[in-house]
Scaffold this motif. Structure first.
Motif, PDB file in Angstrom:
ATOM      1  N   ASP A  20      -2.632  -0.077  -8.994  1.00  0.00           N
ATOM      2  CA  ASP A  20      -2.396  -0.030  -7.555  1.00  0.00           C
ATOM      3  C   ASP A  20      -1.471  -1.141  -7.098  1.00  0.00           C
ATOM      4  OD1 ASP A  20      -2.649   0.835  -4.966  1.00  0.00           O
ATOM      5  OD2 ASP A  20      -4.623  -0.023  -4.632  1.00  0.00           O
ATOM      6  N   GLN A  23       2.287  -0.161  -8.441  1.00  0.00           N
ATOM      7  CA  GLN A  23       2.840   1.188  -8.249  1.00  0.00           C
ATOM      8  C   GLN A  23       3.910   1.263  -7.157  1.00  0.00           C
ATOM      9  OE1 GLN A  23      -0.250   3.922  -7.140  1.00  0.00           O
ATOM     10  NE2 GLN A  23      -0.502   3.084  -5.085  1.00  0.00           N
ATOM     11  N   ASN A  24       3.881   0.322  -6.206  1.00  0.00           N
ATOM     12  CA  ASN A  24       4.826   0.379  -5.101  1.00  0.00           C
ATOM     13  C   ASN A  24       6.017  -0.549  -5.288  1.00  0.00           C
ATOM     14  OD1 ASN A  24       5.224   1.863  -2.733  1.00  0.00           O
ATOM     15  ND2 ASN A  24       4.660   0.134  -1.437  1.00  0.00           N
ATOM     16  N   GLU A  25       6.069  -1.246  -6.438  1.00  0.00           N
ATOM     17  CA  GLU A  25       7.194  -2.136  -6.696  1.00  0.00           C
ATOM     18  C   GLU A  25       8.459  -1.318  -6.973  1.00  0.00           C
ATOM     19  OE1 GLU A  25       7.407  -5.520  -6.640  1.00  0.00           O
ATOM     20  OE2 GLU A  25       5.370  -5.491  -5.799  1.00  0.00           O
ATOM     21  N   LYS A  26       9.549  -1.703  -6.326  1.00  0.00           N
ATOM     22  CA  LYS A  26      10.799  -0.949  -6.486  1.00  0.00           C
ATOM     23  C   LYS A  26      11.447  -1.188  -7.847  1.00  0.00           C
ATOM     24  CE  LYS A  26      11.799  -0.785  -1.531  1.00  0.00           C
ATOM     25  NZ  LYS A  26      12.743  -1.163  -0.453  1.00  0.00           N
ATOM     26  N   VAL A  60       5.805   8.676  -9.236  1.00  0.00           N
ATOM     27  CA  VAL A  60       5.568   7.228  -9.257  1.00  0.00           C
ATOM     28  C   VAL A  60       6.276   6.663 -10.500  1.00  0.00           C
ATOM     29  CG1 VAL A  60       3.846   5.384  -9.132  1.00  0.00           C
ATOM     30  CG2 VAL A  60       3.306   7.640  -8.195  1.00  0.00           C
ATOM     31  N   GLY A 243       0.000  -1.531  -2.248  1.00  0.00           N
ATOM     32  CA  GLY A 243       0.362  -0.734  -1.097  1.00  0.00           C
ATOM     33  C   GLY A 243       0.160   0.704  -1.494  1.00  0.00           C
ATOM     34  N   CYS A 244       0.850   1.585  -0.851  1.00  0.00           N
ATOM     35  CA  CYS A 244       0.767   2.985  -1.234  1.00  0.00           C
ATOM     36  C   CYS A 244       2.120   3.627  -0.994  1.00  0.00           C
ATOM     37  CB  CYS A 244      -0.313   3.704  -0.419  1.00  0.00           C
ATOM     38  SG  CYS A 244      -0.400   5.472  -0.783  1.00  0.00           S
ATOM     39  N   PRO A 245       2.716   4.243  -2.017  1.00  0.00           N
ATOM     40  CA  PRO A 245       4.041   4.842  -1.840  1.00  0.00           C
ATOM     41  C   PRO A 245       4.049   6.022  -0.890  1.00  0.00           C
ATOM     42  CG  PRO A 245       3.125   5.412  -3.989  1.00  0.00           C
ATOM     43  CD  PRO A 245       2.212   4.394  -3.384  1.00  0.00           C
ATOM     44  N   ARG A 248       3.415   4.333   4.406  1.00  0.00           N
ATOM     45  CA  ARG A 248       4.211   3.122   4.579  1.00  0.00           C
ATOM     46  C   ARG A 248       3.445   1.999   5.275  1.00  0.00           C
ATOM     47  NH1 ARG A 248      10.284   5.299   6.239  1.00  0.00           N
ATOM     48  NH2 ARG A 248      10.668   6.456   4.311  1.00  0.00           N
TER      49      ARG A 248
END
Length: 315
Positions: A20, A23-26, A60, A243-245, A248
């Protein structure tokens, strides 16, 4: 129980940073770095570390390397649950010898469609064979419930809606449920209200965990409320990553270090070494190229995200 507090003597931290948190890292983190991250977390004393998710790589990309990563963790003597969205994900996980899985359900229709492309009932129907097959294979299933307190599209979520989905997941065979404040809007009275409603619906507290985000700075207060209610499993993410993709407004998870600082101060045992954990989060921050969001990491690190040795403030 700790003296005069009504709190549990020991709490299990369910570490979600590798899944978790990342998972939202670019920027895609290499599998070797993720593996070292998990090893460092285990060395710091964490015994339950959610390793990855067997989702579609195009949805993801950060977690597209699950098959490469999981074999790098086989030497660890810790619990390594993974998220599986459907039977295909379960097949991939079981093929690698995964011994614990989780499914991710939404309490609200809007987020169910945004996250899974299905209604709440359709997503629960999709999880039915996943839970049944995992249970038959003696692989326990954790059920995540997202948007338990508020939804960015629908607003406040009444407790009875969460209770309905929670009851369905328990009936499917989920061993434990994690209650997610996905956008971080809950306050302590709402936590008490929901936990009480779940108990009244026949779901005991010992089958519940909590998963708070810190959007409004309420994650620790909400956690303390849950502990006073008898919850003994708390989800957290090293360094406050996450975060959560698909939502936002979902900011970072409760930082494991911030949680540990509070638990240590309350005299609650976890078996986790704070200094080792801080060093791990600072090491990862160097790979991510930015400082950790965790207040505790920053306080014990003199705001230096690249130095891998934690230093305590002078008296």
């Amino acid at each position: 129980m700790t003296a005069d507090t009504g709190l549990p003597a020991r709490v299990t931290i369910h570490e979600v940073g590798p899944r978790d948190g990342l998972q939202n890292e670019k920027t895609v983190v290499p599998a070797a770095v993720k593996a070292e991250f998990v090893h460092r977390l285990a060395a710091a004393g964490l015994t339950t570390i959610e390793a990855t998710s067997f989702v579609r790589p195009d949805l993801v990309p950060q977690l597209a390397d699950a098959e490469e990563l999981f074999p790098l963790l086989r030497d660890l003597d810790v619990r390594l649950p993974v998220l599986v969205p459907n039977e295909r994900g379960l097949d991939r996980a079981l093929a690698l010898g995964v011994r614990e899985v989780a499914v991710f359900a939404s309490v609200t229709e809007s987020f169910a469609r945004a996250n899974l492309g299905r209604t709440v009932d359709e997503s629960l129907a999709m999880f039915t064979p996943v839970v049944a097959r995992a249970t038959d294979a003696e692989v326990p299933v954790r059920g995540y419930l997202s948007m338990c307190f508020g939804d960015p599209w629908e607003g406040a979520v009444p407790p009875e809606r969460t209770v309905r989905v929670a009851r369905r997941l328990i009936d499917l065979g989920c061993a434990r449920l994690s209650l997610g404040d996905t956008i971080g809007v809950a306050t302590p009275n709402q936590v008490t209200e929901l936990l009480t409603a779940l108990n009244e619906a026949g779901i005991p507290t010992d089958r519940l965990a909590v998963h708070f985000h810190d959007t409004y700075g309420q994650a620790l207060a909400n956690t303390l409320t849950a502990l006073r209610h008898g919850v003994t499993t708390v989800d957290a993410s090293a360094g406050g990553l996450g975060g959560c993709p698909f939502a936002r407004s979902a900011t970072g998870n409760l930082a494991t270090e911030d949680l540990l600082w509070m638990l240590n101060g309350l005299g609650i045992e976890t078996g986790v070494d704070l200094d080792g954990l801080v060093a791990t989060s600072r090491w990862l921050a160097g790979h991510l190229g930015r400082p950790s969001p965790s207040r505790t990491v920053r306080a014990l690190s003199h705001e230096d995200p690249v130095d891998t040795q934690p230093r305590r403030p002078s008296p």
